[in-house]
Design a protein around this motif. Structure first.
Motif, PDB file in Angstrom:
ATOM      1  N   ALA A 265      -7.580  -8.751  -6.074  1.00  0.00           N
ATOM      2  CA  ALA A 265      -6.703  -7.777  -6.721  1.00  0.00           C
ATOM      3  C   ALA A 265      -7.494  -6.890  -7.668  1.00  0.00           C
ATOM      4  N   GLY A 266      -8.464  -7.490  -8.369  1.00  0.00           N
ATOM      5  CA  GLY A 266      -9.306  -6.697  -9.253  1.00  0.00           C
ATOM      6  C   GLY A 266     -10.120  -5.662  -8.487  1.00  0.00           C
ATOM      7  N   LEU A 267     -10.623  -6.032  -7.309  1.00  0.00           N
ATOM      8  CA  LEU A 267     -11.353  -5.074  -6.485  1.00  0.00           C
ATOM      9  C   LEU A 267     -10.449  -3.931  -6.031  1.00  0.00           C
ATOM     10  N   LEU A 268      -9.228  -4.278  -5.607  1.00  0.00           N
ATOM     11  CA  LEU A 268      -8.289  -3.242  -5.180  1.00  0.00           C
ATOM     12  C   LEU A 268      -7.903  -2.342  -6.343  1.00  0.00           C
ATOM     13  N   GLU A 269      -7.743  -2.949  -7.522  1.00  0.00           N
ATOM     14  CA  GLU A 269      -7.385  -2.156  -8.701  1.00  0.00           C
ATOM     15  C   GLU A 269      -8.533  -1.254  -9.125  1.00  0.00           C
ATOM     16  N   GLY A 270      -9.762  -1.770  -9.030  1.00  0.00           N
ATOM     17  CA  GLY A 270     -10.893  -1.004  -9.515  1.00  0.00           C
ATOM     18  C   GLY A 270     -11.402   0.042  -8.544  1.00  0.00           C
ATOM     19  N   PHE A 271     -11.275  -0.234  -7.232  1.00  0.00           N
ATOM     20  CA  PHE A 271     -11.838   0.673  -6.242  1.00  0.00           C
ATOM     21  C   PHE A 271     -10.778   1.287  -5.322  1.00  0.00           C
ATOM     22  N   GLY A 272      -9.899   0.425  -4.786  1.00  0.00           N
ATOM     23  CA  GLY A 272      -8.936   0.903  -3.802  1.00  0.00           C
ATOM     24  C   GLY A 272      -8.043   2.006  -4.314  1.00  0.00           C
ATOM     25  N   ARG A 273      -7.469   1.809  -5.502  1.00  0.00           N
ATOM     26  CA  ARG A 273      -6.535   2.800  -6.007  1.00  0.00           C
ATOM     27  C   ARG A 273      -7.245   4.079  -6.438  1.00  0.00           C
ATOM     28  N   GLN A 274      -8.505   3.975  -6.864  1.00  0.00           N
ATOM     29  CA  GLN A 274      -9.244   5.164  -7.259  1.00  0.00           C
ATOM     30  C   GLN A 274      -9.661   5.993  -6.039  1.00  0.00           C
ATOM     31  N   LEU A 275      -9.935   5.313  -4.926  1.00  0.00           N
ATOM     32  CA  LEU A 275     -10.371   6.013  -3.723  1.00  0.00           C
ATOM     33  C   LEU A 275      -9.203   6.478  -2.862  1.00  0.00           C
ATOM     34  N   VAL A 276      -8.101   5.739  -2.912  1.00  0.00           N
ATOM     35  CA  VAL A 276      -6.916   6.102  -2.126  1.00  0.00           C
ATOM     36  C   VAL A 276      -5.895   6.720  -3.080  1.00  0.00           C
ATOM     37  N   VAL A 277      -5.741   8.034  -3.014  1.00  0.00           N
ATOM     38  CA  VAL A 277      -4.869   8.737  -3.963  1.00  0.00           C
ATOM     39  C   VAL A 277      -3.576   9.227  -3.312  1.00  0.00           C
ATOM     40  N   HIS A 278      -3.512   9.209  -1.990  1.00  0.00           N
ATOM     41  CA  HIS A 278      -2.295   9.645  -1.301  1.00  0.00           C
ATOM     42  C   HIS A 278      -1.273   8.520  -1.338  1.00  0.00           C
ATOM     43  N   THR A 279      -0.049   8.851  -1.734  1.00  0.00           N
ATOM     44  CA  THR A 279       0.983   7.820  -1.898  1.00  0.00           C
ATOM     45  C   THR A 279       1.262   7.081  -0.595  1.00  0.00           C
ATOM     46  N   GLY A 280       1.333   7.787   0.514  1.00  0.00           N
ATOM     47  CA  GLY A 280       1.588   7.132   1.797  1.00  0.00           C
ATOM     48  C   GLY A 280       0.500   6.146   2.164  1.00  0.00           C
TER      49      GLY A 280
END
Length: 308
Positions: A265-280
């Motif tokens: 979850a920390g990886l997704l929070e730190g990298f995934g959400r920053q790299l994926v900005v489209h809501t869909g």
């Protein structure tokens, strides 16, 4: 023992392997006699060392670290989670109840927001903020890293709740239940604030890209706490301590996996959400992680066979 430690047990003959338990018991007897009658401390120390070496050979695990990790992820962890399905449902229901009540209160009276979300957690994202200010924090256009500070605080908060929900389970489940309710209320109040400004879909994607894993970890930690608390409150035919120990074994395995989930979850929070900005796309990642965890824990699987 010297021969076995120089290589592996495969270097021992069948007769030597069968002789080791007999020799081990003889050594223990000799050690007992030596402690009572011998004045030679060197002999006593030698027998103690030899007994310790033999103990780990006779009773120690033959599995390597890789074997243990493989067994944990392939069987132990998913089996333990499936064994807590009742507690998992209760933990999920409490979190949803807390979120629903808090969201309803905030939507009808925004001032309730401050009762559920601490000021340091909100970071200015409260009913006093404008809609544009709230929107800018979701897409990162505010120039301050969006909600990165809030996300880090939220992750730390959820990790603390997970640990406390498990650790306090022995107190008849009550602290665990309150923590899960409160965690759900905090989440519900935050989502309700954004939803009241027409940003419910956007904030849902922002949260769920890592929240599926993170919140499920909190739910499982609560389920582990409930299992221990229930065993303490209602031990059945067992002694209370024995029931708690047995429940603790299963709960500890689940919590070992919860640590792994919080790491991802920390990886997704730190990298995934920053790299994926489209809501869909954020919802797509959230759905994928939900499917992965559901398949891993609950889909039927073949049990590993011995020797294969």
């Amino acid at each position: 023992m010297t021969k076995a430690e120089a290589g592996s047990a495969s270097k021992l003959t069948d007769e030597e392997i069968l002789a080791i338990p007999v020799l081990y018991r003889s050594t223990l007897s000799a050690l007992s006699v030596a402690r009572e009658t011998s004045l030679d401390l060197g002999l006593v120390e030698y027998l103690e060392t030899l007994s310790a070496r033999a103990y780990f050979f006779v009773y120690g695990s033959r599995a390597t670290l890789q074997d243990r990790l493989t067994s944990f992820f392939r069987n132990d962890w998913p089996n333990a989670v499936r064994g807590l399905w009742r507690e998992t449902l209760i933990s999920t229901a409490l979190m949803l109840l807390g979120a629903a009540v808090a969201a309803w209160l905030v939507l009808h009276e925004p001032e309730w927001f401050y009762a559920f979300v601490p000021g340091e957690l909100a970071g200015g994202r409260d009913p006093a903020a404008s809609t544009e200010a709230l929107r800018s924090t979701l897409d990162g256009s505010d120039g301050n890293g969006g909600l990165s500070v809030f996300a880090a605080f939220l992750f730390t908060h959820n990790a603390q709740v997970a640990i406390l929900a498990f650790a306090l389970g022995f107190a008849l489940c009550l602290p665990t239940g309150m923590l899960i309710l409160y965690n759900g209320a905090t989440l519900g109040a935050f989502v309700a604030l954004f939803a009241s400004r027409g940003l419910g879909v956007e904030v849902g994607g922002w949260l769920l890209i890592h929240g599926v894993t993170e919140l499920f970890a909190v739910i499982l930690a609560g389920a582990a706490g409930f299992r221990i608390g229930w065993a303490v409150a209602f031990p059945g035919q067992k002694r209370r301590l024995d029931a708690a120990v047995e429940a603790g074994r299963t709960a500890a395995i689940v919590m070992g996996g919860v640590v792994v989930m919080l790491f991802f979850a920390g990886l997704l929070e730190g990298f995934g959400r920053q790299l994926v900005v489209h809501t869909g796309l954020r919802y797509g990642v959230a759905a994928f992680t939900a499917l992965v965890w559901a398949a891993y824990f609950y889909f039927p699987r073949r049990e590993a066979r011995l020797g294969r």
